[in-house]
Each structure stands twice: as structure tokens, then as C-alpha cells.
Design an enzyme around this catalytic site. Structure first.
Site, PDB file in Angstrom:
ATOM      1  N   CYS A  46      -1.609   4.457   0.906  1.00 29.85           N
ATOM      2  CA  CYS A  46      -1.011   3.313   1.603  1.00 29.85           C
ATOM      3  C   CYS A  46      -1.711   2.009   1.240  1.00 29.85           C
ATOM      4  CB  CYS A  46      -1.032   3.550   3.108  1.00 29.85           C
ATOM      5  SG  CYS A  46      -0.052   4.986   3.605  1.00 29.85           S
ATOM      6  N   THR A  47      -3.012   2.087   1.054  1.00 28.58           N
ATOM      7  CA  THR A  47      -3.757   0.899   0.633  1.00 28.58           C
ATOM      8  C   THR A  47      -3.336   0.484  -0.771  1.00 28.58           C
ATOM      9  OG1 THR A  47      -5.629   1.449   2.053  1.00 28.58           O
ATOM     10  CG2 THR A  47      -6.062  -0.032   0.181  1.00 28.58           C
TER      11      THR A  47
END
Length: 184
Positions: A46-47
Site C-alpha cells: 500500500c505504501t
């Protein structure tokens, strides 16, 4: 619930962003919206996805698009995540996962043999009139933002390039042997 099909109206919503402001899909009529759903702030995939959207944000804006990220995380988590990685777009909090359900991305998942409910990573390109233009279900992060840019620019997204084959193990090329004068 199933993913909204292309050419259908995108489900409208009202969620708060990391600053506590209400955001609706309707407020972006007349512009393309890249609505991406992701499982959790501050996790590796997600980062990377958020940073890819950050790094291409000006190109996405130049192509006429607004980027909105959605996850079940709360506002405080979104604030920290957006600040930590200097994200220039809105992260919308959907802790009750109502919008995730409306877009068909909330459901059963499994990880390490454990089954649980959560968000499936997916992206929707919503057109200026509020219609679903393109759906990317089960997104693979690497190269995803580039695919979105291709579609926004009217370029056909190409099939992923084949992985380069490992170099063949051919014997090293020997330099030509020097002729030495024969001693007869």
C-alpha cells in the site's frame, strides 16, 4: 457485491479525507477520477502504491484526473500516512466499509492460511459524467500507475512485457589464438 461494470454509473459516496473534509464523487463531475482502494496504511504494498501515485501525481493531473485513495483506516491513520509520505491527494476513510462494499472490493481474503474480511486492491477510472470507464480488479502494484496514465492519455495499455530470459550460459568467447611460427 460485484464490481460496477464499465459504462455503468459509479456509486456516489460521501467520506471524509485525512483533513476531516467531506468528499463526494459528485463534486468531481467534469473530471476523471482515479478511485483506488487499498487494504491498509503503512503496509509495504500500500505504501508503494501510494508513493507511485504521489510520484506521478502531476502527470495524472495534467491528464485531467483527480486521485482518491480509499481504505477502511480511520482519519488519524490517514493523516499520519499522508504526512509521512507527502501524499498530495486525498485519502478517504471508510471504516464501516460501505463504499468498499458498494464498489465490490470488500470480501473474504486469505493470508498465511487465515481467512478474514478485507479490501481487495482495485482501481476504478471514473469518467467526467460519473460513469465507470475502466476497472482494474486485483491490482498488481508494479507498473499500475503507468497503465492508468496510458488509458487517460488515450493510449492502449500494452500487455505486460515478458520477463527477460536469463542470459544463456554460452562459453566465453576466446580470443583468436596467435599463430606462432613453427620450429621445424
Amino acid at each position: 457485491m460485484a464490481l460496477p461494470p464499465t459504462d455503468s454509473p459509479a456509486p456516489d459516496f460521501r467520506l471524509q479525507d485525512q483533513h476531516g473534509h467531506d468528499v463526494t464523487l459528485a463534486q468531481f463531475r467534469g473530471r476523471h477520477v482515479v478511485l483506488y482502494f487499498y487494504p491498509k496504511d503503512n503496509t509495504p504494498g500500500c505504501t508503494q502504491e501510494a508513493c507511485d501515485f504521489r510520484d506521478e501525481h502531476s502527470a495524472l493531473q495534467a491528464a485531467g484526473a483527480v486521485v482518491l485513495g480509499v481504505s477502511p483506516d480511520d482519519l488519524k491513520s490517514h493523516q499520519k500516512f499522508a504526512t509521512k509520505f507527502s501524499l498530495p491527494f486525498s485519502l478517504l476513510a471508510d471504516p464501516a466499509h460501505a463504499v468498499c462494499e458498494a464498489y465490490g472490493v470488500w470480501g473474504e481474503k486469505s493470508l498465511y492460511g487465515r481467512t478474514f474480511l478485507g479490501v481487495t486492491r482495485a482501481t476504478f477510472l471514473i469518467g467526467p459524467q460519473g460513469e465507470v470507464v475502466r476497472v482494474w480488479p486485483k491490482v498488481k502494484v508494479a507498473g499500475h500507475v503507468g497503465e492508468i496514465l496510458q488509458v487517460l492519455r488515450g493510449e492502449e495499455a500494452e500487455a505486460p512485457a515478458a520477463k527477460p530470459k536469463a542470459a544463456s550460459k554460452s562459453p566465453a568467447r576466446k580470443s583468436p589464438a596467435r599463430k606462432t611460427p613453427s620450429r621445424n
